[in-house]
Design an enzyme around this catalytic site. Structure first.
Site, PDB file in Angstrom:
ATOM      1  N   ILE A   1      -1.014  -1.693   7.718  1.00  0.00           N
ATOM      2  CA  ILE A   1      -2.019  -1.388   8.745  1.00  0.00           C
ATOM      3  C   ILE A   1      -3.343  -1.149   8.046  1.00  0.00           C
ATOM      4  O   ILE A   1      -3.535  -0.118   7.391  1.00  0.00           O
ATOM      5  CB  ILE A   1      -1.651  -0.145   9.584  1.00  0.00           C
ATOM      6  N   ASP A   2      -4.235  -2.091   8.138  1.00  0.00           N
ATOM      7  CA  ASP A   2      -5.575  -1.876   7.613  1.00  0.00           C
ATOM      8  C   ASP A   2      -6.427  -1.282   8.730  1.00  0.00           C
ATOM      9  O   ASP A   2      -6.575  -1.879   9.793  1.00  0.00           O
ATOM     10  CB  ASP A   2      -6.190  -3.190   7.127  1.00  0.00           C
TER      11      ASP A   2
ATOM     12  N   ASP B   1      -0.780  -5.066   3.089  1.00  0.00           N
ATOM     13  CA  ASP B   1      -1.336  -3.850   3.705  1.00  0.00           C
ATOM     14  C   ASP B   1      -0.781  -3.805   5.133  1.00  0.00           C
ATOM     15  O   ASP B   1      -1.199  -4.600   5.985  1.00  0.00           O
ATOM     16  CB  ASP B   1      -2.856  -3.880   3.726  1.00  0.00           C
TER      17      ASP B   1
ATOM     18  N   ASP C   1      -5.928  -4.586   0.200  1.00  0.00           N
ATOM     19  CA  ASP C   1      -7.009  -4.779   1.176  1.00  0.00           C
ATOM     20  C   ASP C   1      -7.724  -6.110   0.959  1.00  0.00           C
ATOM     21  O   ASP C   1      -8.345  -6.642   1.878  1.00  0.00           O
ATOM     22  CB  ASP C   1      -8.039  -3.643   1.062  1.00  0.00           C
TER      23      ASP C   1
ATOM     24  N   THR D   1      -6.061   2.438   9.247  1.00  0.00           N
ATOM     25  CA  THR D   1      -5.147   3.468   9.757  1.00  0.00           C
ATOM     26  C   THR D   1      -5.899   4.563  10.496  1.00  0.00           C
ATOM     27  O   THR D   1      -5.416   5.088  11.503  1.00  0.00           O
ATOM     28  CB  THR D   1      -4.332   4.072   8.591  1.00  0.00           C
TER      29      THR D   1
ATOM     30  N   GLU E   1       0.818  -1.219   0.000  1.00  0.00           N
ATOM     31  CA  GLU E   1       0.000   0.000   0.000  1.00  0.00           C
ATOM     32  C   GLU E   1       0.849   1.266   0.000  1.00  0.00           C
ATOM     33  O   GLU E   1       0.653   2.171  -0.822  1.00  0.00           O
ATOM     34  CB  GLU E   1      -0.933   0.012   1.214  1.00  0.00           C
TER      35      GLU E   1
END
Length: 484
Positions: free
Chosen positions: A103-104, A101, A221, A106, A81
């Site tokens: 940190i999904d 990803d 994601d 954020t 990402e």
């Protein structure tokens, strides 16, 4: 949908076992970093919109995962990402490709909302082989491998999940809310937004949701979660009803194909473009320091007094604002413009940071406008009482006992030497009462006048009689001649 043992891991085996184990270990390590950073101060930047955020922790976690994977698998390709946000193209080739990803969720992470996850997907020949998603705060690991099933240790109730997406313009929000309304009208029990697309998809795989849809999510994601959902027996497809296009930025997932088709038919498309057509159009990044309100401190004891130390109180407070509020109430101070100082040396206490460094039972002093701090023992009370001004004061107060009163009543109050007072009420009420009082007064006046006239007449007659007696000569006695 399946569940396994407490460790949440899929069974070993398969050609990509080493890659799968590496993904699990990196997800767990990344989760530790995220949990530690969740309560710390953060530096936040924006990407595609004011709601699309990125933090230093995103970059740290992504660098950790990519560096470790590049070291162990140098021939593999990567889609991540934050790398895409920096301008790297998203191209899915037949080569083994990691889709990450860091940190999904954020936005949740920035605001310390605990729904935050790490997502690692792995594709070969443009087919997804396995996915690993780690719920950082609940320490729950979701895994799925093609042909081997999906695994998690939690089952609960079902509902429909979605996410808003990064855009917040009125047209996009109108379509988003319209889609929710269409699903609710179609009979859905509820629609929820939890702030993490990967964890929402994991809820679907775990059986805690019936379906998921979203416009505006990216391949990182979706990659890992797609494997998990499919291996759990679920359906992942395009919102048009066709096969999933990983780069299309849209998805519908459900436990059954029939459910997925019903949801896809109810949705209006929100166009976010494709990941592989053009670089993401980013706003000018603006970095700012985010300072969070500190956690609530426990209440502590303090001693407070007024400027001359004639009144002292004890209060309990956890913050400077709470202490000021309670002090004003305790010392009955009407003014809101006050200064709080240390009683021992007059140091001003005007910041929360300095207040929190004070010890328990610290003696503080409140100074109103015009008052100054003086050392203890230097304040000398006045020896003589204040001089009284004036001897007497007379006040008149006109009031009515009833709205029908013509004139009303008059109160006359006389105060002497500011100590003794006497008052008298003169009642003047309605017109009839005034007339009766007037007639009564005239009657008494007539009686008094009559009495005065009677007494005056009697007195005048007596005076006239005495005057007449003095005016008339009286007879004198005769003298006789004596004979002989």
């Amino acid at each position: 949908m399946k569940a396994s043992g407490e460790d949440g891991k899929a069974p070993a085996g398969g050609p990509w076992e080493e890659c799968f184990e590496a993904a699990v270990q990196l997800a767990l390590r990344a989760g530790q970093i995220i949990r530690k950073a969740l309560s710390e101060e953060k530096r936040v930047s924006t990407k595609t919109s004011a709601a699309d955020l990125v933090t230093e922790t995103d970059h740290v976690v992504e660098a950790l995962i990519l560096q470790e994977l590049q070291t162990r698998f140098p021939s593999h390709r990567f889609i991540a990402e934050e790398a895409a946000a920096a301008g790297a193209k998203c191209v899915l080739t037949p080569s083994p490709t990691w889709i990450v990803d860091p940190i999904d969720g954020t936005c949740n992470f920035v605001h310390r909302f605990p729904t935050v996850a790490v997502s690692i997907g792995f594709a070969v020949n443009q087919e997804l082989e396995f996915g690993v998603i780690y719920h950082c705060t609940e320490e729950r690991l979701y895994t799925g491998r093609r042909g081997q099933g999906a695994f998690c240790n939690d089952l609960s109730k079902a509902l429909v999940l979605t996410e808003i997406g990064p855009r917040r313009d009125p047209a996009t929000l109108k379509l988003f809310l319209s889609n929710m309304e269409r699903l609710l009208h179609a009979g859905a029990h509820g629609v929820r937004v939890i702030g993490s697309s990967t964890l929402a998809l994991c809820h679907l795989a775990a059986g805690t949701a019936d379906a998921y849809y979203q416009f505006g999510l990216h391949c990182w994601d979706l990659a890992a979660a797609t494997v998990i959902i499919r291996e759990a027996g679920g359906i992942v497809m395009d919102t048009s009803g066709g096969p999933l296009d990983l780069m299309s930025c849209r998805v519908v997932a459900a436990g059954t194909r029939e459910m997925a088709v019903l949801i896809a038919q109810a949705l209006q498309t929100i166009n976010y473009g494709r990941d592989d057509e053009r670089p993401l159009a980013f706003m000018g990044s603006q970095t700012k320091k985010v300072l969070f309100t500190p956690l609530m401190h426990p209440a502590r004891p303090f001693r407070v007094s007024n400027h001359d130390r004639s009144s002292r109180r004890g209060v309990m407070a956890s913050s400077l604002q709470e202490l000021l509020s309670k002090t004003l109430d305790a010392l009955v101070v009407a003014s809101q413009l006050v200064t709080l100082v240390l009683e021992e040396d007059g140091t001003v206490v005007d910041t929360e940071e300095f207040f929190q460094t004070l010890g328990d039972n610290t003696h503080l002093m409140v100074l109103e406008q015009g008052q100054k701090w003086t050392p203890a023992g230097s304040h000398t009370p006045a020896r003589w009482p204040p001089q009284r001004r004036g001897i007497a004061k007379v006040t008149f107060d006109l009031y009515k006992l009833s709205p029908k009163d013509v004139i009303g009543c008059l109160n006359v109050k006389a105060t002497m030497y500011e100590m003794y007072s006497v008052s008298y009420d003169i009642h003047c009420t309605g017109f009839k009462a005034m007339l009766r009082s007037l007639l009564r007064f005239l009657s008494h006046a007539a009686q008094v006048t009559g009495q005065c006239l009677v007494h005056m007449g009697t007195y005048m007659l007596r005076v006239l009689a005495e005057t007449e007696e003095q005016a008339v000569p009286g007879s004198r006695p005769r003298r006789g001649i004596k004979s002989g």
